[in-house]
Scaffold this motif. Structure first.
Motif, PDB file in Angstrom:
ATOM      1  N   VAL B 142       0.859  -1.180   0.000  1.00  7.15           N
ATOM      2  CA  VAL B 142       0.000   0.000   0.000  1.00  7.15           C
ATOM      3  C   VAL B 142       0.891   1.223   0.000  1.00  7.15           C
ATOM      4  N   CYS B 143       0.674   2.104  -0.958  1.00 11.12           N
ATOM      5  CA  CYS B 143       1.490   3.314  -1.049  1.00 11.12           C
ATOM      6  C   CYS B 143       0.699   4.484  -0.468  1.00 11.12           C
ATOM      7  N   LEU B 144       1.249   5.090   0.563  1.00  8.93           N
ATOM      8  CA  LEU B 144       0.625   6.268   1.178  1.00  8.93           C
ATOM      9  C   LEU B 144       1.374   7.512   0.704  1.00  8.93           C
ATOM     10  N   THR B 145       0.653   8.453   0.161  1.00  2.00           N
ATOM     11  CA  THR B 145       1.294   9.669  -0.338  1.00  2.00           C
ATOM     12  C   THR B 145       0.658  10.874   0.336  1.00  2.00           C
ATOM     13  N   ALA B 146       1.484  11.739   0.889  1.00  2.00           N
ATOM     14  CA  ALA B 146       0.982  13.008   1.423  1.00  2.00           C
ATOM     15  C   ALA B 146       1.255  14.080   0.375  1.00  2.00           C
ATOM     16  N   VAL B 176       0.563  -7.163   4.672  1.00  2.00           N
ATOM     17  CA  VAL B 176       0.744  -6.078   3.704  1.00  2.00           C
ATOM     18  C   VAL B 176       1.882  -5.190   4.161  1.00  2.00           C
ATOM     19  N   SER B 177       2.563  -4.555   3.213  1.00  2.00           N
ATOM     20  CA  SER B 177       3.621  -3.609   3.588  1.00  2.00           C
ATOM     21  C   SER B 177       3.197  -2.216   3.119  1.00  2.00           C
ATOM     22  N   PHE B 178       3.786  -1.217   3.741  1.00  2.00           N
ATOM     23  CA  PHE B 178       3.427   0.156   3.412  1.00  2.00           C
ATOM     24  C   PHE B 178       4.639   0.923   2.905  1.00  2.00           C
ATOM     25  N   SER B 179       4.444   1.700   1.867  1.00  2.00           N
ATOM     26  CA  SER B 179       5.505   2.601   1.420  1.00  2.00           C
ATOM     27  C   SER B 179       4.939   4.013   1.477  1.00  2.00           C
ATOM     28  N   THR B 180       5.835   4.979   1.633  1.00  2.00           N
ATOM     29  CA  THR B 180       5.363   6.361   1.778  1.00  2.00           C
ATOM     30  C   THR B 180       6.150   7.305   0.875  1.00  2.00           C
ATOM     31  N   GLN B 181       5.532   8.419   0.528  1.00  2.00           N
ATOM     32  CA  GLN B 181       6.234   9.464  -0.205  1.00  2.00           C
ATOM     33  C   GLN B 181       5.481  10.778  -0.020  1.00  2.00           C
ATOM     34  N   ILE B 182       6.195  11.861  -0.334  1.00  2.00           N
ATOM     35  CA  ILE B 182       5.575  13.191  -0.261  1.00  2.00           C
ATOM     36  C   ILE B 182       5.638  13.811  -1.660  1.00  2.00           C
ATOM     37  N   LEU B 183       4.556  14.411  -2.066  1.00  2.00           N
ATOM     38  CA  LEU B 183       4.544  15.143  -3.334  1.00  2.00           C
ATOM     39  C   LEU B 183       4.092  16.565  -3.073  1.00  2.00           C
ATOM     40  N   THR B 184       4.601  17.498  -3.844  1.00  2.00           N
ATOM     41  CA  THR B 184       4.052  18.854  -3.765  1.00  2.00           C
ATOM     42  C   THR B 184       2.744  18.878  -4.568  1.00  2.00           C
ATOM     43  N   LYS B 185       1.969  19.925  -4.363  1.00  2.00           N
ATOM     44  CA  LYS B 185       0.692  20.028  -5.087  1.00  2.00           C
ATOM     45  C   LYS B 185       0.941  20.133  -6.596  1.00  2.00           C
ATOM     46  N   GLU B 186       2.036  20.811  -6.930  1.00  2.00           N
ATOM     47  CA  GLU B 186       2.412  20.967  -8.333  1.00  2.00           C
ATOM     48  C   GLU B 186       2.689  19.594  -8.975  1.00  2.00           C
ATOM     49  N   GLU B 187       3.446  18.752  -8.236  1.00  2.00           N
ATOM     50  CA  GLU B 187       3.767  17.408  -8.743  1.00  2.00           C
ATOM     51  C   GLU B 187       2.496  16.588  -8.894  1.00  2.00           C
ATOM     52  N   ARG B 188       1.592  16.712  -7.921  1.00  2.00           N
ATOM     53  CA  ARG B 188       0.359  15.933  -7.965  1.00  2.00           C
ATOM     54  C   ARG B 188      -0.459  16.313  -9.201  1.00  2.00           C
ATOM     55  N   GLU B 189      -0.532  17.600  -9.469  1.00  2.00           N
ATOM     56  CA  GLU B 189      -1.290  18.056 -10.644  1.00  2.00           C
ATOM     57  C   GLU B 189      -0.657  17.532 -11.930  1.00  2.00           C
ATOM     58  N   TYR B 190       0.683  17.525 -11.953  1.00  2.00           N
ATOM     59  CA  TYR B 190       1.402  17.016 -13.123  1.00  2.00           C
ATOM     60  C   TYR B 190       1.096  15.541 -13.344  1.00  2.00           C
TER      61      TYR B 190
END
Lengths: 184, 242
Positions: B142-146, B176-190
């Motif tokens: 499961v990938c969790l992204t903020a 299950v395993s969890f992975s995490t990452q952070i994206l900026t709003k700009e990256e998310r829109e892209y």
């Protein structure tokens, strides 16, 4: 080109601190390309970029007492960047635009001529300079030309590595498209 | 048309160095430059008046911060397994909108009442629903992204969420395993623009970290299955090197 590793730079700086000018020559050999890529990304002309580069090394010698013994390349990068910013501010205050004194390297001009080929390797940089946004041009110069790793560019700019990678890839795609529009 | 790699090769090969005489000029000038003495730091002594003013400022900052913590603006949290769902958060950290990014997510989550719930409550509900539908099997990730432009706060949120997710999964026996990452709003829109999910983006980024000879465009056209296989292969090679 490998990014100059910090231990080698640290060693040179420590020797300069002890008065060795030979070490300054070595430091120049290993750091001038990435730093030149940085100064060029700011000024976009060779003369000002070389002036800023020269000022950087002289400031390193002047301020060597402040060097803490580690993270040498980050230290000189910061000196270089601050010199570029100060010079840019000074130039803005001093000069009016004089087109006859245009110093831009301008081997190719895709706007004026639709039948120009980018094969000259210097032309690609002039093309990038003309068509990329400032931050895109800086990242392309630092990574592709200067050999900076994405994680180092990210750390130095206070950005996420993913953001730097994305901006870089965007810039390369733009160049790819622009080169593709130039007719043989 | 030249490929991205060709363009990069042209840039790397560009003969781009300062003039040859610059080194000599610098070394000559450096001979006459002397190192400036490093000034000793002065000890600062504050007067009583200055100390009182400082204490008042610190108190005010403390009140503002304490009040501010309750009103954090995170952006959103994405959860990707194969169903891909995004929870938009208000400044109180409460879910106000649920966006299902594919049909599987629409089927699973459209009936789930997540709006108005805190993200800490919503996440276990999502995990339970995924498990019931059979998505949380051995080897599932499961990938969790903020998504936020405030990196520090996003990191704290992500740490809290992944700890709670792992705790909930362990209590319920989900493998299950969890992975995490952070994206900026700009990256998310892209990513939305180019149709790449945050989980896929994370996997592509991991592959590029192991082998930069690939390009983003090449990898984005591969399926998640192929990307995972490639990542496993490259990770194995990397661990064999070390």
């Amino acid at each position: 080109m490998a990014h100059p590793d910090n231990p080698t730079v640290d060693r040179c700086l420590s020797e300069i601190k002890n008065g060795s000018m030979d070490s300054l020559a070595v430091l120049y050999d290993i750091t001038s390309k990435p730093l030149y890529a940085l100064t060029y990304s700011y000024f976009k002309n060779r003369e000002d970029a070389e002036d800023a580069l020269s000022d950087t090394y002289l400031k390193i010698v002047r301020e060597i007492g402040h060097f803490q013994g580690q993270n040498g390349f980050n230290w000189i990068y910061t000196i270089c960047k601050n010199i570029c910013l100060n010079l840019l501010k000074r130039k803005k205050r001093e000069s009016a635009v004089d087109l006859s004194d245009e110093k831009t390297v301008n081997l190719l001009d895709a706007k004026d001529s639709a039948e120009t080929v980018i094969e000259d390797e210097s032309g690609i940089i002039a093309h990038a300079k003309r068509h990329l946004k400032t931050h895109e041009f800086e990242i392309v110069m630092l990574h592709a030309v200067g050999g900076f790793l994405f994680k180092d560019i990210a750390k130095l700019h206070g950005k996420l590595e993913a953001t730097v990678r994305w901006q870089y890839h965007n810039a390369i795609k733009k160049l790819q498209k622009l080169i593709g529009e130039v007719i043989l | 048309m030249k490929s991205e790699r060709d363009v990069e090769a042209m840039l790397k090969a560009a003969s781009f160095t300062p003039k040859d005489s610059l080194k000599t000029e610098i070394l000559k000038k450096a001979q006459s430059v002397s190192a400036a003495p490093v000034p000793k730091p002065k000890r600062a002594f504050l007067t009583v008046k200055q100390l009182s003013a400082l204490a008042a400022c610190l108190l005010l900052v403390g009140i503002l911060l304490f009040g501010g913590i309750r009103y954090e603006d995170y952006g959103s949290v994405c959860l990707d397994v194969n169903p891909s769902v995004e929870l938009l958060l208000n400044r109180f950290g409460t879910v106000h909108t649920v966006i299902c990014h594919n049909d599987d997510a629409q089927t699973l989550f459209s009936e789930l009442a997540l709006s108005g719930k805190s993200i800490e409550t919503a996440l276990p509900m999502l995990l339970d629903t995924l498990n019931t539908a059979g998505y949380l099997h051995d080897g599932a990730e499961v990938c969790l992204t903020a998504v936020s432009n405030h990196t520090g706060k996003a990191e704290k949120l992500l740490e809290k969420l992944s700890n709670e997710a792992e705790k909930h999964a362990a209590e319920k026996g989900y493998r299950v395993s969890f992975s995490t990452q952070i994206l900026t709003k700009e990256e998310r829109e892209y990513l939305k623009e180019i149709g790449v999910s945050p989980a896929k983006y994370r996997l592509i980024h991991s592959i590029l970290s192991l082998d930069s000879s690939y390009t983003f465009d090449e990898l984005k056209n591969l399926s998640m299955k192929d990307l995972r296989a490639l990542w496993k292969e490259l990770s194995k090679k990397e661990s064999q090197k070390s």
